[in-house]
Write a protein that holds these residues in place. Structure first.
Motif, PDB file in Angstrom:
ATOM      1  N   ALA A  28      48.387  37.915  24.433  1.00 48.55           N
ATOM      2  CA  ALA A  28      47.322  38.232  25.389  1.00 48.55           C
ATOM      3  C   ALA A  28      47.056  37.040  26.306  1.00 48.55           C
ATOM      4  CB  ALA A  28      46.054  38.639  24.628  1.00 48.55           C
ATOM      5  N   GLU A  29      47.124  35.818  25.743  1.00 48.03           N
ATOM      6  CA  GLU A  29      46.876  34.607  26.542  1.00 48.03           C
ATOM      7  C   GLU A  29      47.873  34.462  27.685  1.00 48.03           C
ATOM      8  OE1 GLU A  29      46.826  30.850  24.502  1.00 48.03           O
ATOM      9  OE2 GLU A  29      45.278  31.603  23.150  1.00 48.03           O
ATOM     10  N   GLU A  30      49.111  34.900  27.441  1.00 46.31           N
ATOM     11  CA  GLU A  30      50.169  34.738  28.438  1.00 46.31           C
ATOM     12  C   GLU A  30      50.118  35.811  29.520  1.00 46.31           C
ATOM     13  OE1 GLU A  30      52.525  32.294  28.339  1.00 46.31           O
ATOM     14  OE2 GLU A  30      51.663  31.460  26.520  1.00 46.31           O
ATOM     15  N   GLN A  31      49.409  36.928  29.251  1.00 46.74           N
ATOM     16  CA  GLN A  31      49.540  38.082  30.140  1.00 46.74           C
ATOM     17  C   GLN A  31      49.008  37.855  31.547  1.00 46.74           C
ATOM     18  OE1 GLN A  31      48.176  41.300  27.703  1.00 46.74           O
ATOM     19  NE2 GLN A  31      50.289  41.974  27.383  1.00 46.74           N
ATOM     20  N   LEU A  34      51.496  37.133  34.295  1.00 43.94           N
ATOM     21  CA  LEU A  34      52.556  38.091  34.634  1.00 43.94           C
ATOM     22  C   LEU A  34      52.339  38.727  36.006  1.00 43.94           C
ATOM     23  CD1 LEU A  34      52.969  39.973  31.245  1.00 43.94           C
ATOM     24  CD2 LEU A  34      54.311  38.077  32.129  1.00 43.94           C
ATOM     25  N   THR A  35      53.395  38.868  36.766  1.00 41.09           N
ATOM     26  CA  THR A  35      53.279  39.513  38.093  1.00 41.09           C
ATOM     27  C   THR A  35      52.949  40.986  37.928  1.00 41.09           C
ATOM     28  OG1 THR A  35      55.264  38.245  38.547  1.00 41.09           O
ATOM     29  CG2 THR A  35      54.450  39.624  40.323  1.00 41.09           C
ATOM     30  N   TYR A  36      53.668  41.659  37.038  1.00 41.28           N
ATOM     31  CA  TYR A  36      53.456  43.098  36.839  1.00 41.28           C
ATOM     32  C   TYR A  36      52.996  43.339  35.416  1.00 41.28           C
ATOM     33  CZ  TYR A  36      56.409  43.313  40.960  1.00 41.28           C
ATOM     34  OH  TYR A  36      56.929  43.122  42.205  1.00 41.28           O
ATOM     35  N   HIS A  37      51.948  44.138  35.260  1.00 42.46           N
ATOM     36  CA  HIS A  37      51.508  44.500  33.911  1.00 42.46           C
ATOM     37  C   HIS A  37      52.125  45.831  33.517  1.00 42.46           C
ATOM     38  CE1 HIS A  37      48.382  41.327  33.284  1.00 42.46           C
ATOM     39  NE2 HIS A  37      48.779  41.136  34.522  1.00 42.46           N
ATOM     40  N   ARG A  38      52.338  46.668  34.491  1.00 48.97           N
ATOM     41  CA  ARG A  38      53.061  47.922  34.299  1.00 48.97           C
ATOM     42  C   ARG A  38      54.032  48.058  35.444  1.00 48.97           C
ATOM     43  NH1 ARG A  38      50.501  52.465  31.397  1.00 48.97           N
ATOM     44  NH2 ARG A  38      49.063  51.385  30.023  1.00 48.97           N
ATOM     45  N   ALA A 332      58.690  34.965  45.523  1.00 47.79           N
ATOM     46  CA  ALA A 332      58.650  35.434  44.130  1.00 47.79           C
ATOM     47  C   ALA A 332      57.813  34.411  43.351  1.00 47.79           C
ATOM     48  CB  ALA A 332      60.060  35.548  43.573  1.00 47.79           C
ATOM     49  N   TRP A 333      56.476  34.517  43.513  1.00 51.67           N
ATOM     50  CA  TRP A 333      55.572  33.464  43.026  1.00 51.67           C
ATOM     51  C   TRP A 333      55.670  33.275  41.516  1.00 51.67           C
ATOM     52  CZ3 TRP A 333      55.248  31.519  47.416  1.00 51.67           C
ATOM     53  CH2 TRP A 333      54.910  32.239  48.551  1.00 51.67           C
ATOM     54  N   ALA A 334      55.642  34.387  40.744  1.00 50.61           N
ATOM     55  CA  ALA A 334      55.642  34.247  39.278  1.00 50.61           C
ATOM     56  C   ALA A 334      56.924  33.576  38.789  1.00 50.61           C
ATOM     57  CB  ALA A 334      55.480  35.613  38.623  1.00 50.61           C
ATOM     58  N   ASP A 335      58.057  33.963  39.388  1.00 48.29           N
ATOM     59  CA  ASP A 335      59.329  33.371  38.969  1.00 48.29           C
ATOM     60  C   ASP A 335      59.370  31.883  39.322  1.00 48.29           C
ATOM     61  OD1 ASP A 335      60.009  35.831  38.119  1.00 48.29           O
ATOM     62  OD2 ASP A 335      61.365  36.302  39.774  1.00 48.29           O
ATOM     63  N   LYS A 394      46.439  30.090  32.791  1.00 51.60           N
ATOM     64  CA  LYS A 394      45.042  30.285  33.206  1.00 51.60           C
ATOM     65  C   LYS A 394      44.930  30.799  34.634  1.00 51.60           C
ATOM     66  CE  LYS A 394      43.369  27.174  29.792  1.00 51.60           C
ATOM     67  NZ  LYS A 394      44.656  27.227  29.152  1.00 51.60           N
ATOM     68  N   ASN A 395      46.043  30.899  35.318  1.00 51.82           N
ATOM     69  CA  ASN A 395      46.013  31.315  36.724  1.00 51.82           C
ATOM     70  C   ASN A 395      46.899  32.518  36.980  1.00 51.82           C
ATOM     71  OD1 ASN A 395      44.609  29.002  38.441  1.00 51.82           O
ATOM     72  ND2 ASN A 395      45.714  28.063  36.742  1.00 51.82           N
ATOM     73  N   GLU A 396      46.416  33.370  37.864  1.00 50.32           N
ATOM     74  CA  GLU A 396      47.271  34.476  38.280  1.00 50.32           C
ATOM     75  C   GLU A 396      48.358  33.920  39.189  1.00 50.32           C
ATOM     76  OE1 GLU A 396      45.097  37.819  39.619  1.00 50.32           O
ATOM     77  OE2 GLU A 396      44.032  37.949  37.710  1.00 50.32           O
ATOM     78  N   PRO A 397      49.517  34.590  39.234  1.00 47.13           N
ATOM     79  CA  PRO A 397      50.641  34.023  39.992  1.00 47.13           C
ATOM     80  C   PRO A 397      50.491  34.189  41.508  1.00 47.13           C
ATOM     81  CG  PRO A 397      51.282  36.081  38.946  1.00 47.13           C
ATOM     82  CD  PRO A 397      49.871  35.819  38.510  1.00 47.13           C
ATOM     83  N   THR A 398      49.488  33.506  42.059  1.00 49.79           N
ATOM     84  CA  THR A 398      49.248  33.594  43.502  1.00 49.79           C
ATOM     85  C   THR A 398      50.125  32.578  44.244  1.00 49.79           C
ATOM     86  OG1 THR A 398      47.531  31.946  43.319  1.00 49.79           O
ATOM     87  CG2 THR A 398      46.829  34.242  43.150  1.00 49.79           C
TER      88      THR A 398
END
Ligand code: SF4
Length: 430
Positions: A28-31, A34-38, A332-335, A394-398
């Motif tokens: 859950a901490e890592e989620q 993630l760029t896409y949850h579904r 591709a911010w998350a990558d 702790k941050n969304e992949p912006t």
């Protein structure tokens, strides 16, 4: 397969160590990162398989051995869902097939199979969209490539991880015993070629890359001390398998038969094979080997035993930064963030190894870096390197976060390079 199963094995041990609840909390901490949850997969865009021309090449297309061809048809060919076609399965011993054989096989089979060739879970091949009238030609090609063994998915079709052949964690040879066992079943117990109810799977160690835990009869590599020497050994696990409806059973104690007989029955049955008083000289040599068995850390698939590990890790970190930059350029911010994270970890590992600190886990590296560098004032960019790196969770992949995280990873790599140069210089002076 090997890499995926190795990761699965590590997850298994992690869950065993910390418990499923703690594991779920870590997930859950890592989620957040993630760029896409579904992610909806648009299957309508999948390519349709290109069907074969059906033009057989000129020349001899008959099976050399018609009896074996009939046996092979019974065990390795199945009707396909699409009417008028059949599927052919190929037994590939230990999953080993070279590039020359693969190319030659595909060139010869291209006129009679669809272009959708699949690798099966038990290290075999699946050819699809085949007209039944082309089966003998396919069999004749497989005969010439030594891939025409009958009994796909049978007791004789044993799965084995690479083991001591190329894996430095392997304890005893999984491929050696797999080859010998398959030969014994093929030659002495051919009735088992029709039996797909029992599976044999072998791993070189307990990590389970050979899926031994999901087999009716599973073996994993081990060693024993006997008569003052080390003997290659196998641990036997019984009763695993797929139960259907998405459920399975870990081997331990053959599914229904194993449950009915109970653990003690198998223990008593196999006990004589563990009798060390009957060992002969050849028992001290592993299957497929000529030298006496010894446990040692091997070089693994990477044969670079004499490399400068620290310099290699720094180079790898630079490579991760290049990947990161490439991803950021493509938005591709998350990558990009992920590769920058890898660069942080590789770089820290290099510096720690240079100081003689042994590194195992990524969390261990972050903690050790703070202990041996930040706390000693050798790295002053932050009070906690671990917190800096774990901002990834702790941050969304912006875009904003990705660019700043990349910059910090880049300056950390520059710091590491400079630090290493100073250490090397000091060592040379001394
Ligand atoms: S020897 Fe162990 S770690 Fe290596 S591939 Fe086999 S099961 Fe996996």
């Amino acid at each position: 397969m090997e890499k995926e199963t190795a990761v699965t094995a590590r997850i298994k041990f992690l869950i065993q160590k910390i418990g499923i609840d703690a594991f779920n909390e870590l997930v859950a901490e890592e989620q957040k990162a993630l760029t896409y949850h579904r992610y909806k997969i648009d299957t309508s865009k999948f390519d349709e398989p290109v069907l074969a021309s059906g033009q057989l090449p000129a020349g001899k297309n008959e099976a050399v051995n018609p009896y074996k061809f009939e046996l092979w048809k019974t065990t390795n060919v199945q009707a396909q869902k699409q009417e008028g076609y059949v599927v052919v399965y190929v037994r590939v011993p230990n999953g080993n097939i070279g590039s020359f054989t693969s190319r030659s096989l595909i060139e010869k089979l291209r006129p009679v199979i669809g272009d959708d060739v699949r690798i099966t879970i038990n290290q075999g091949l699946q050819f699809r969209f085949i007209k039944p009238e082309h089966l003998e030609y396919i069999y004749s090609v497989l005969e010439t490539e030594n891939l025409a063994a009958a009994g796909f998915g049978s007791v004789a079709d044993i799965t084995a991880c690479p083991g001591t052949d190329t894996c430095n964690l392997g304890i005893s040879s999984s491929t050696g015993i797999s080859t010998v066992l398959s030969e014994v079943i093929d030659e002495e117990y051919p009735e088992f070629l029709y039996n797909k109810d029992i599976s044999i799977k072998i791993s070189g160690c307990m990590n389970s890359c050979g899926q031994h835990g999901m087999a009716s009869i599973g073996f994993h590599g081990s060693s024993l001390k006997a008569k003052g020497q080390v003997v290659p050994a196998l641990q036997v696990l019984i009763g695993g398998g797929v139960l259907g409806s998405g459920e399975g059973q870990i081997s331990d104690v053959y599914t229904k038969y194993a449950v009915r007989q109970g653990n003690k029955y198998f223990y008593e049955l196999l006990k004589p094979f563990a009798d060390q008083t009957t060992l002969t000289n050849e028992d001290f040599i592993d299957w497929g080997q000529e030298e006496k068995f010894a446990t040692a850390i091997g070089v693994g698939e990477c044969a670079g035993v004499m490399i400068d590990l620290v310099a290699t890790l720094i180079l790898e970190a630079e490579e991760k930064l290049d990947y990161s930059k490439e991803c950021l350029d493509n938005k591709a911010w998350a990558d990009g963030i992920y590769h920058a994270y890898s660069a942080f970890v590789h770089t820290a590992k290099a510096l720690l190894l240079q100081q003689g600190v042994q590194c195992n886990t990524q969390h261990g590296i972050l903690n050790d870096f703070d202990k041996h560098f930040t706390a000693k004032g050798l790295f002053t960019e932050t009070n906690s390197f671990k917190e800096l790196v774990l901002e990834i969770n702790k941050n969304e992949p912006t875009e904003e976060f990705a660019l700043s995280y990349f910059q910090r990873a880049k300056s950390f790599a520059a710091f590491a390079k400079q630090h290493r140069e100073q250490v090397v210089l000091a060592e040379n002076v001394a």
